[in-house]
Scaffold this motif. Structure first.
Motif, PDB file in Angstrom:
ATOM      1  N   THR A  10       4.417  10.589  -2.859  1.00 29.54           N
ATOM      2  CA  THR A  10       4.787  11.621  -2.865  1.00 29.54           C
ATOM      3  C   THR A  10       3.784  12.748  -3.596  1.00 29.54           C
ATOM      4  O   THR A  10       3.200  13.898  -3.127  1.00 29.54           O
ATOM      5  N   GLU A  52      10.927   8.555  -5.666  1.00 26.07           N
ATOM      6  CA  GLU A  52       9.984   7.300  -5.581  1.00 26.07           C
ATOM      7  C   GLU A  52      10.001   6.552  -6.818  1.00 26.07           C
ATOM      8  O   GLU A  52       9.769   7.079  -7.908  1.00 26.07           O
ATOM      9  N   SER A  56       6.171   1.776  -6.245  1.00 30.52           N
ATOM     10  CA  SER A  56       5.185   2.210  -5.155  1.00 30.52           C
ATOM     11  C   SER A  56       3.729   1.798  -5.739  1.00 30.52           C
ATOM     12  O   SER A  56       3.161   1.228  -4.671  1.00 30.52           O
ATOM     13  N   PHE A  62       5.648   2.572  -0.126  1.00 28.78           N
ATOM     14  CA  PHE A  62       6.662   3.662  -0.558  1.00 28.78           C
ATOM     15  C   PHE A  62       7.927   2.740  -0.959  1.00 28.78           C
ATOM     16  O   PHE A  62       8.549   1.955  -0.334  1.00 28.78           O
ATOM     17  N   PRO A  64      11.570   3.509  -2.622  1.00 32.25           N
ATOM     18  CA  PRO A  64      12.609   4.549  -3.122  1.00 32.25           C
ATOM     19  C   PRO A  64      13.237   4.303  -4.581  1.00 32.25           C
ATOM     20  O   PRO A  64      13.169   3.100  -4.856  1.00 32.25           O
TER      21      PRO A  64
END
Length: 151
Positions: A10, A52, A56, A62, A64
């Motif tokens: 992000t 996130e 990651s 990625f 969550p």
């Protein structure tokens, strides 16, 4: 940018979209902008935010937050990235949803709640930056007010 200063996809996608916009790239003339915006949009959670995990950085994929929770700092980064991708001209709904989450999360004293760690260094060291929780949501809301027509 990957895994440095902020977690992770992000954060880096926000920077990439801001830089591409500064170079005149848009959703309509740049495949990288389209891919980045579409990547972020598919990750938006039901509450309008994004979240996130620090995992990651380690997995280079990625990941969550546990329980698919939103993180306000990451929501702010993503909101700014999407604004600079030109999302307001395509469909401002995801932007309105993110801004609503940020606004409704602000506390009575104007502060934002402290959530999960959002800082990272060299992809292996997670860092708590206490000012992130206020700086980024306020910055994102300022950009939202400047660039997104209200419904």
């Amino acid at each position: 940018m990957y895994g440095n200063w902020g977690i992770c996809f992000t954060y880096a996608t926000w920077f990439a979209l801001r830089g591409l916009a500064a170079a005149g790239k848009t959703y309509h003339n740049c495949l990288a902008v389209r891919k980045a915006a579409d990547f972020l949009l598919k990750l938006q959670l039901d509450d309008g935010g994004w979240g996130e995990s620090y995992l990651s950085c380690l997995a280079k994929k990625f990941t969550p937050l546990e329980g698919n929770r939103s993180n306000l700092v990451q929501t702010a980064w993503t909101l700014m990235g999407l604004i600079h991708s030109g999302q307001a001209e395509r469909d401002p709904t995801p932007l309105h949803r993110a801004a609503k989450l940020l606004i409704n999360s602000q506390k009575e004293d104007g502060d934002f709640p402290q959530q999960e760690i959002a800082g990272a260094s060299l992809r292996t060291c997670m860092i708590h930056y206490p000012n992130y929780r206020n700086i980024y949501p306020l910055w994102a809301l300022a950009e939202y007010c400047q660039w997104v027509p209200l419904p």
